[in-house]
Structures are given as structure tokens and as C-alpha cells.
Design an enzyme around this catalytic site. Structure first.
Site, short mmCIF file in Angstrom:
data_model
loop_
_atom_site.label_atom_id
_atom_site.label_comp_id
_atom_site.label_asym_id
_atom_site.label_seq_id
_atom_site.Cartn_x
_atom_site.Cartn_y
_atom_site.Cartn_z
CB SER A 187 -16.82 -3.19 -7.83
OG SER A 187 -17.40 -2.56 -6.72
CE LYS A 212 -15.82 4.73 -5.62
NZ LYS A 212 -17.18 4.34 -5.42
N GLY A 265 -14.17 -1.33 -14.68
CA GLY A 265 -14.93 -0.10 -14.91
C GLY A 265 -14.52 0.48 -16.25
CB SER A 266 -15.19 3.73 -17.76
OG SER A 266 -14.78 4.57 -16.71
CB THR A 267 -11.14 2.75 -21.15
OG1 THR A 267 -11.62 1.45 -21.51
CG2 THR A 267 -9.74 2.92 -21.67
N GLY A 268 -11.40 5.23 -19.16
CA GLY A 268 -10.88 6.54 -18.73
C GLY A 268 -10.48 6.52 -17.27
CD GLU A 293 -9.61 -7.73 -17.16
OE1 GLU A 293 -9.74 -7.46 -18.37
OE2 GLU A 293 -8.58 -8.27 -16.71
CB CYS A 327 -17.74 -4.84 -20.30
SG CYS A 327 -17.75 -6.49 -19.62
CD GLU A 425 -17.84 0.81 -22.73
OE1 GLU A 425 -17.32 1.62 -21.97
OE2 GLU A 425 -17.84 -0.43 -22.52
#
Ligand code: NAD
Length: 544
Positions: A187, A212, A265-268, A293, A327, A425
Site C-alpha cells: 500500500s 506491507k 503506488g508509483s508506476t516505477g 493502480e 493520484c 507526475e
């Protein structure tokens, strides 16, 4: 034993408390803030319902006052990470065998505990630990979290009730089995509700979880774990392992029993999880379900027929609520030249009236960004814009991390529509706008479509209905959540299922049947009441 076809209570959206001066909820919340600021909480790893203190601790601080320690959390090491998987696997048979109505009762009870008994505790923890004002905390850690739980159990019931047709003499059934293995939930820091949803949605469908939480949202996450326990969740169904993401990820993603990843979380980071899953594909018992997402570069597109006051208010709320750390936050604005002078004046006036400060000051609309890393990243974007030839900081820009991580709402005017802050972003209180020539509508729509790799949320403002229809069609693939004459944030569970496409995620729509579907592996059962006793079909008979 269920000798009855029970139906679950109808879900509803938890009403939002307003915390107006003189209201009882304001007094109670302020008292709870005082209480939490006066104590320190020691957050353990929780495996099979047991608190584990590893001794490898990390402080939990207030982003608006980083010298103020709210507590500390114990980080999971390799032993705890492996033990969490073992606990999830051991809890699985009894959990998946429990009647689904009984599972539902646990989560419905948790929703009521969240919305009633523990609303102030969760709101205060979210305010202090994640730097949300009272209203932002309420719509997140009380309302959205309770909504996720109440609506998801109803969606579970709806999924289970979808059954195939049966012909004469045959009974066909679909049994919605949980996945084989454990689900790994990861998360983000920015929504307590998302954290609660990521671990409970698969659990509802009979799965067991290793969760986590983000290191900057451990306090609210731990309080949710305690609520689940009070609601009757059996030990081992959700195991809570704060710690280093890459360390936990390396062990869990290599595990044979990994059945699914539920990530926000983040795309990376998501791409990294997917890559590692691909590398390990031969090791798994099944193909893990991957739901993620991720980031956004959310827009407002303004047509010359739009109402300027509505546009300005949507931009201010959409871009700066929770310091732009949603987001869905509006971070690029396309404005027609004909409206720009009026928008500029009104935008400046509204932003200059914004008060920024600690969450304990209820007059503050804007609070701190989450941590030093976030502050430095946002600072980098603003610093580069201050030096850039093709961009100009026209509002705000002040920032100071000496006591808390504070950044004033900032507006950048981009001369180049592809300038970095129109495309990437930032995840902070920074809005970039591009002024287009009124007659260049078509080219500007192309620009909007092609400038960023994301497609999470987007909004259009126009009075002309024909234009509304044109824009809606032209921008079909630019956003998974699309708004007409409204800000692009604030999706409500059960009303606007949430998720984006392109690099914004798998678009499995949190808080909907679509998401819950990912956590089941259906078994089709055909039963024939009187089976044939001779292999020969009638057509094989002789014509003579
Ligand atoms: P993040 O990607 O930094 O962290 C998310 C989780 O992954 C955390 O628990 C983190 O500890 C863990 N993690 C980080 N690196 C890891 C690794 N190498 N291996 C395994 N786990 C790792 O995200 P964040 O900063 O907490 O949240 C902000 C991001 O989340 C933004 O990009 C935002 O757009 C996105 N977000 C998306 C949605 C959505 O619905 N699309 C909702 C909320 C937030």
C-alpha cells in the site's frame, strides 16, 4: 451451517462529518489529536495475530513537525517475512472454508468500528502521521474505508450469485474459489482507505494476505490491523509486515506460493514488481494475478464556453487538496487564451487566500508533504522551473523544510506544452498550465492525449453540450475516471469505481466487482443426475 439464503445489508456511503466550529465531532477530534500527540506508539510486525518486536526500529514523525515523534515501528527481517507467508498459508484452509456470509460479517463489523467507535482515532492518526487536514482525513480513513468494506461485501455476494444455466437432468454450478497461495498487498502512504482495501478485498474472497504498508503510513495501518482483530478476523488471515520494500519484495516475489499482487503506488515500483514476477514465472505454482493502480498526470481541459469561477475552484481543490498528493490530483490545466486573463486573476486571488500550516490548526487548507524525499523531489521541479526558459513560476513557489515539509501551492505557466511539469507526475502542490489559442482546439486535444504516459483522471469544463460530447469522445483513452464540469479528484466508492489505464495501472477499478473478480479462480461444476449407461448414440441405430 447455513440453512438459509441470507442477504447482506444494503451498502451505503458513510456520511461525511463537517467538523464545523462548535460541533461535537470537532471537540472530540481535537481531544484525540492531543492524546495522540502526548503518547508514543510502538508498532510491531504482526504475524499470525502475534506482535513481533524485531528491534530494528524506525521513527514515526509528523510531516508538519518532523521533530515530533509519534512512535516507532519494528521492521520485518528475512525471518519475519518468511514467517508471514507461513502464517498466511496455515490460516488459509479454515478461512476459505468459512461461510462467506460469516466472512462478510467480520468486514461489516470492521466498517462500523471504523465509522463509529474508532473514527477519531483513525482520523487523528491519519492527520498526524500523513499530514491530512480534518476533512481530508475524514473522507479517507473514516468514510472511504468504511465504504470499501460495506460495498465490497455486497459485490462479493453479487459475484457469488452469478450462476450458469442448467439443462434438464443436469445441475451446473460455479464455485468461486480463492486463489491458491497467498496474496501480497503493498500500500501507498497517501490513503489509509486504500491500504485497508488492498488487504481486505482479496481476504473477503477467501484469500490470506501478507501486507506491507508504506513506511510513512504505518501508524494508521497498525490501528486498522487492531480493528480487524476486534472485528473477529482470525489470526494469520492478514499479516502485517512493515519494512523495506525491496527486501520484502525480493523474498515474496520469488516465493512458489505467490498467488497475487495487490498494489497501489508509483508506476516505477509497479513495473519493477511486474518484471520480477516475469523473471520468476517458472517458479510459481500458478500465474500470479497482478493488480496495480499507479501514477497519474491528471488534467482539466477548459473550453471557451466554460464558467470561469467553476474552473478556478475545481483547479484549486483538484490541485492542492492534500498538497496534491492524490493520484487523481489535477496537475495540468489547458486554458483557452480568451479566458486566461480572468482565470489568472481569480486563481491568484483564491490561492493567495489559502492558509498553510500544521494539521492541528483547523483553518489550514494545506499542510505538509509527506517526507524529506518528497519535499526534495518537488523542490527540484520548482527550482528547475524557476530557471527554465520555457516555463515560469507565476504563483507560489515558497518552500521550507526546517520544521515541517511545507510547500506553498505553486502554479507554473508552461510556454512549451511538453515541458516536464506538463508530462511527469510530481505528487505535490504544483499545477502547470498551458494557454492555447482558442482556434487551436483540435491540436490542443492531440497534445493532451500525447503529452503524458498516464491516463488516470481527467476533467473537461464546457457549457456547450455539443462540445461536451465531442470532448468526451475525443478523450476516450486519456482517463479511466472522467469528469464533466467537476474536479478530477474525490471518487466515491460505489459511485465512481476508480482506476486508470495506460501507465496508470491495470484499471481493475478499486471498490467494484471488477476488482474482486481478480481474487477468485472459479471452478465450474457439472452434475448429471441420471448418467447414460451405454456409449452408443441414437444416430448410430440401423435404418433397416
Ligand atoms: P511507492 O511506489 O513509493 O510505494 C508503494 C508501496 O510499495 C509502499 O508500501 C512501498 O514501501 C513499496 N515499495 C517501494 N519500493 C519497493 C520495491 N522496490 N519493492 C517492493 N515494494 C516497494 O508509492 P507512494 O509514494 O507510497 O505513493 C504515491 C504513488 O502512489 C503515486 O505515484 C500515486 O499516483 C500512486 N497512487 C495511485 C493510486 C491509484 O489508484 N492509481 C492511488 C494512490 C496512490
Amino acid at each position: 451451517m447455513t440453512n438459509s439464503v441470507f442477504t447482506l445489508p444494503a451498502p451505503y456511503n458513510e456520511p461525511v462529518k463537517n467538523f464545523a466550529p462548535g460541533s461535537p465531532e470537532r471537540t472530540q477530534l481535537k481531544a484525540e489529536l492531543e492524546r495522540q500527540m502526548g503518547e508514543t506508539v510502538e508498532v510491531p510486525v504482526v504475524i499470525n495475530g502475534t506482535a513481533v518486536h524485531t528491534g530494528n526500529v524506525h521513527n514515526i514523525v509528523c510531516p508538519h513537525d518532523h521533530g515530533h515523534v509519534l512512535g516507532s515501528f519494528h521492521k520485518a527481517g528475512d525471518d519475519e517475512i518468511n514467517a508471514a507467508v507461513e502464517a498466511a498459508m496455515a490460516a488459509k484452509p479454515a478461512w476459505e472454508a468459512m461461510d462467506w456470509q460469516e466472512r462478510a460479517a467480520i468486514f461489516l463489523k470492521a466498517a462500523d468500528l471504523i465509522a463509529r467507535k474508532y473514527t477519531h482515532k483513525l482520523n487523528a492518526a491519519t492527520m498526524l502521521g500523513q499530514s491530512k487536514n480534518a476533512f481530508q482525513a475524514e473522507i479517507d480513513s473514516t468514510c472511504e474505508l468504511a465504504d470499501f468494506l460495506r460495498f465490497n461485501v455486497k459485490f462479493m455476494e453479487e459475484i457469488y450469485s452469478v450462476q450458469p444455466a442448467s439443462d434438464q437432468g443436469i445441475w451446473n454450478r460455479t464455485e468461486y474459489r480463492p486463489l491458491e497461495g497467498f496474496v501480497f498487498a503493498l500500500s501507498p502512504f497517501n490513503f489509509t482507505a486504500i491500504a485497508g482495501n488492498l488487504c481486505t478485498a482479496p481476504a473477503m474472497m477467501g484469500n490470506t494476505i501478507v501486507w506491507k504498508p508504506a513506511s510513512t503510513a504505518v501508524l494508521s495501518g497498525y490501528f486498522i490491523m487492531e480493528i480487524f482483530r476486534e472485528a473477529g478476523l482470525p489470526d494469520g488471515v492478514i499479516n502485517f509486515i512493515p519494512g523495506r520494500g525491496s527486501r520484502i519484495g525480493n523474498i515474496l516475489l520469488g516465493h512458489r506460493d505467490l498467488a497475487g499482487i495487490h498494489f497501489t503506488g508509483s508506476t516505477g515500483v509497479f513495473q519493477n514488481l511486474w518484471q520480477k514476477t516475469g523473471e520468476n514465472i517458472d517458479n510459481y505454482k500458478s500465474y500470479p494475478r497482478i493488480v496495480g493502480e499507479t501514477g497519474g498526470k491528471d488534467y482539466i481541459f477548459v473550453h471557451p464556453s466554460a464558467n470561469v469561477d467553476q474552473v478556478v475552484t475545481a483547479a484549486v481543490r483538484g490541485a492542492f487538496e492534500y498538497q496534491g498528493q492524490k493520484c487523481s490530483a489535477c496537475s495540468r490545466l489547458y486554458l483557452p487564451e480568451s479566458l486566461w486573463p480572468e482565470v489568472e486573476d481569480k486563481l491568484k486571488a483564491q490561492i493567495e487566500s489559502i492558509r498553510m500550516g500544521p494539521v492541528t490548526g483547523f483553518e489550514n487548507f494545506v499542510n505538509a508533504v509527506i517526507d524529506e524525499r518528497a519535499f526534495d523531489t518537488i523542490d527540484g521541479f520548482i527550482s528547475r522551473a524557476e530557471q527554465a526558459e520555457d516555463a515560469e513560476v507565476i504563483i507560489g513557489g515558497d518552500r521550507d523544510k526546517s520544521r515541517g515539509y511545507f510547500i506553498r501551492p505553486t502554479v507554473i505557466l508552461a510556454k512549451d506544452p511538453g515541458y516536464e511539469t506538463m508530462a511527469e507526475e510530481i505528487f505535490g502542490p504544483v499545477l502547470t498550465l498551458y494557454v492555447y489559442a482558442d482556434e487551436a482546439l483540435e491540436e490542443t486535444l492531440d497534445l493532451l492525449d500525447n503529452t503524458s504516459t498516464y491516463a488516470l483522471t481527467g476533467a473537461i469544463f464546457a457549457r456547450d453540450r455539443g462540445i461536451v460530447n465531442t470532448l468526451m469522445a475525443r478523450l476516450t483513452h486519456t482517463a479511466g475516471n472522467f469528469y464533466i464540469n467537476d474536479k478530477p479528484t474525490g471518487a466515491v466508492v460505489g459511485q465512481q469505481p476508480f482506476g486508470g489505464s495506460r501507465k496508470s495501472g491495470t484499471n481493475d477499478k478499486a471498490g467494484s466487482q471488477l476488482n474482486l473478480m481478480r481474487w477468485t479462480s472459479p471452478r465450474t461444476i457439472k452434475e448429471t443426475f441420471v448418467p447414460p449407461e451405454d456409449y452408443r448414440y441414437p444416430f448410430m441405430g440401423s435404418d433397416l
